[in-house]
Scaffold this active site. Structure first.
Site, PDB file in Angstrom:
ATOM      1  N   TYR A 109       0.826  -1.210   0.000  1.00  0.00           N
ATOM      2  CA  TYR A 109       0.000   0.000   0.000  1.00  0.00           C
ATOM      3  C   TYR A 109       0.859   1.259   0.000  1.00  0.00           C
ATOM      4  O   TYR A 109       0.416   2.314  -0.450  1.00  0.00           O
ATOM      5  CB  TYR A 109      -0.913   0.039   1.236  1.00  0.00           C
ATOM      6  CG  TYR A 109      -2.210  -0.719   1.104  1.00  0.00           C
ATOM      7  CD1 TYR A 109      -2.230  -2.053   0.715  1.00  0.00           C
ATOM      8  CD2 TYR A 109      -3.414  -0.105   1.399  1.00  0.00           C
ATOM      9  CE1 TYR A 109      -3.422  -2.745   0.626  1.00  0.00           C
ATOM     10  CE2 TYR A 109      -4.615  -0.793   1.311  1.00  0.00           C
ATOM     11  CZ  TYR A 109      -4.607  -2.114   0.917  1.00  0.00           C
ATOM     12  OH  TYR A 109      -5.797  -2.793   0.823  1.00  0.00           O
ATOM     13  N   LYS A 160       3.166 -15.417   2.403  1.00  0.00           N
ATOM     14  CA  LYS A 160       3.363 -16.172   1.162  1.00  0.00           C
ATOM     15  C   LYS A 160       4.863 -16.459   1.066  1.00  0.00           C
ATOM     16  O   LYS A 160       5.541 -16.080   0.106  1.00  0.00           O
ATOM     17  CB  LYS A 160       2.849 -15.327  -0.029  1.00  0.00           C
ATOM     18  CG  LYS A 160       2.765 -16.061  -1.349  1.00  0.00           C
ATOM     19  CD  LYS A 160       1.676 -17.124  -1.389  1.00  0.00           C
ATOM     20  CE  LYS A 160       1.794 -17.925  -2.676  1.00  0.00           C
ATOM     21  NZ  LYS A 160       0.856 -19.067  -2.727  1.00  0.00           N
ATOM     22  N   ASP A 199      -2.972 -18.362   0.672  1.00  0.00           N
ATOM     23  CA  ASP A 199      -3.976 -19.093  -0.123  1.00  0.00           C
ATOM     24  C   ASP A 199      -4.590 -20.207   0.713  1.00  0.00           C
ATOM     25  O   ASP A 199      -5.806 -20.393   0.754  1.00  0.00           O
ATOM     26  CB  ASP A 199      -3.377 -19.623  -1.441  1.00  0.00           C
ATOM     27  CG  ASP A 199      -2.052 -20.345  -1.266  1.00  0.00           C
ATOM     28  OD1 ASP A 199      -1.438 -20.241  -0.179  1.00  0.00           O
ATOM     29  OD2 ASP A 199      -1.609 -21.004  -2.227  1.00  0.00           O
ATOM     30  N   ASP A 257      -6.204  -7.079   4.542  1.00  0.00           N
ATOM     31  CA  ASP A 257      -7.356  -6.457   3.877  1.00  0.00           C
ATOM     32  C   ASP A 257      -8.263  -7.545   3.305  1.00  0.00           C
ATOM     33  O   ASP A 257      -9.478  -7.550   3.513  1.00  0.00           O
ATOM     34  CB  ASP A 257      -6.852  -5.529   2.762  1.00  0.00           C
ATOM     35  CG  ASP A 257      -8.002  -4.923   1.972  1.00  0.00           C
ATOM     36  OD1 ASP A 257      -8.965  -4.444   2.599  1.00  0.00           O
ATOM     37  OD2 ASP A 257      -7.938  -4.934   0.721  1.00  0.00           O
ATOM     38  N   ASP A 286     -12.182  -9.312   4.953  1.00  0.00           N
ATOM     39  CA  ASP A 286     -13.468  -9.363   4.247  1.00  0.00           C
ATOM     40  C   ASP A 286     -14.015 -10.792   4.270  1.00  0.00           C
ATOM     41  O   ASP A 286     -15.199 -11.021   4.495  1.00  0.00           O
ATOM     42  CB  ASP A 286     -13.319  -8.924   2.776  1.00  0.00           C
ATOM     43  CG  ASP A 286     -13.495  -7.409   2.607  1.00  0.00           C
ATOM     44  OD1 ASP A 286     -13.165  -6.660   3.550  1.00  0.00           O
ATOM     45  OD2 ASP A 286     -13.949  -6.984   1.525  1.00  0.00           O
TER      46      ASP A 286
END
Ligand code: IPM
Ligand code: MG
Length: 364
Positions: free
Chosen positions: A140, A197, A229, A253, A257
């Site tokens: 970001y 990751k 993942d 982020d 959700d």
């Protein structure tokens, strides 16, 4: 009477509707606990672009800095989709996070048992996860841009452009957020999952190295690692097995959700963004500005009301008032009050934003 200064940033879309609900609940809870608030409304996001041509006026940052805490609704909407990237409404959020030094984003994903049937995942018995998202670093805020080797063809199309965004984390940034993760795990069920990751990204490997070197200082915390993942799959498969998840800005982020949806609706998820001791924290629902339902009364105010409860707890130390709001939300749900996003049975009492706010206030 103890009076706290709260900066209020309603923002865009359903932002103002849910923010005013939370302000009403704060006032009512304050009256019952003998505390008062001085609310100062400020502009940020699309509405600030319309008024001042920029998403985050300096005056807004100044008001936030001079407050005990910040309550924010949501920013953004299709109206501002075509503005230049550096002036998009979302820049206001990033500017507030960076400007106030809010590096630690707490996103509790708690399933209220009354809403189990509203979850799109079958047979989730319980879920109580705290996502600790790094908030002022990573992709970001890393170097980004486009190569200038672009060639504009005669028909106006552009060829040969490369765009890049960079994930960059320093040991200091990683260490301070991991410390938060370990500490929250110590205060909860003592399980910390680092999500990354590391099979692909060098920055993730650094997160792992630092986490494993810190683990011996927190012998009571069980640390494990998951690739992002796999984590997104395990959240669906075994949501009740997680306790605290600590992760980078972008993975946090995305996963918050997903976790929100499993609890029944993202309209239920509050958040706190915190910095070094003494900095005002910022509290906002995890959901966005939902321009499609703005002004219809369909917005679920509970995420913002629960954010106000977090504000009382984490920034003001007003635990009794915070508990009172949480309990009132539970009672309203137990009594069958539902906004349409969390409705799932015929016996539900369907209410609009104001109806849910009134139900919570009545239960206080
Ligand atoms: C969030 C939002 C923001 C983010 C956007 C609006 C910039 O999705 O707070 O989760 O990506 O951090
Ligand atoms: Mg998000």
């Amino acid at each position: 009477m103890k009076t706290y200064k709260i900066a209020v940033i309603p923002g865009d879309g359903i932002g103002p509707e849910v923010t005013f609900s939370a302000v009403a609940v704060l006032k009512a809870a304050g009256e019952r606990e003998g505390i008062a608030f001085e609310f100062t409304e400020c502009d940020a996001g699309g509405c600030a672009i319309d008024k001042y041509g920029i998403p985050l006026p300096e005056a807004t940052l100044d008001t936030c800095r001079a407050s005990d805490a910040v309550l924010l609704g949501a920013v953004g909407g299709p109206r501002w989709d075509s503005v230049e990237p550096s002036l998009r409404p979302e820049r206001a959020l990033l500017g507030l996070r960076a400007g106030l030094g809010l590096y630690s984003n707490l996103r509790p994903a708690l399933m209220f048992k009354e809403l189990a049937s509203a979850s799109p995942v079958k047979n989730v018995e319980s879920m109580d996860i705290l996502i600790v998202r790094e908030l002022t670093g990573g992709i970001y805020f890393g170097k980004h841009g486009r190569s200038d080797s672009a060639e504009v063809l005669s028909d106006g199309t552009v060829k040969g452009v490369t765009a890049y965004d960079t994930e960059e984390y320093s040991t200091a940034e990683i260490t301070r957020i991991l410390k938060e993760g370990f500490r929250y795990a110590q205060g909860r069920n003592k399980k910390l999952t680092l999500v990354d990751k590391a099979n692909v990204l060098e920055s993730s490997r650094l997160w792992r190295e630092i986490a494993s070197s810190m683990a011996p200082s927190y012998p009571d915390v069980e640390l494990d690692y998951l690739y992002v993942d796999n984590c997104s799959m395990q959240l669906i498969h075994r949501p009740s097995s997680f306790d605290v998840i600590v992760t980078s800005n972008m993975f946090g982020d995305i996963l918050s959700d997903e976790a929100g949806m499993i609890t029944g609706s993202i309209g239920m998820l509050p958040s706190a963004s915190l910095g070094a001791p003494g900095t005002p924290g910022m509290y906002e629902p995890v959901h966005g500005s939902a321009p499609d339902i703005a002004g219809t009364g369909k917005a679920n105010p509970l995420a913002t009301i629960l954010s106000a409860s977090m504000l009382l707890r984490w920034s003001l130390g007003e635990t009794a008032a915070s508990d009172r709001i949480e309990k009132a939300v539970r009672s309203a749900l137990a009594d069958g009050f539902r906004t349409c996003d969390i409705a799932s049975s015929e016996s539900d009492k369907i209410v609009d934003t104001d109806g849910m706010t009134a139900a919570v206030i009545q239960m206080l």
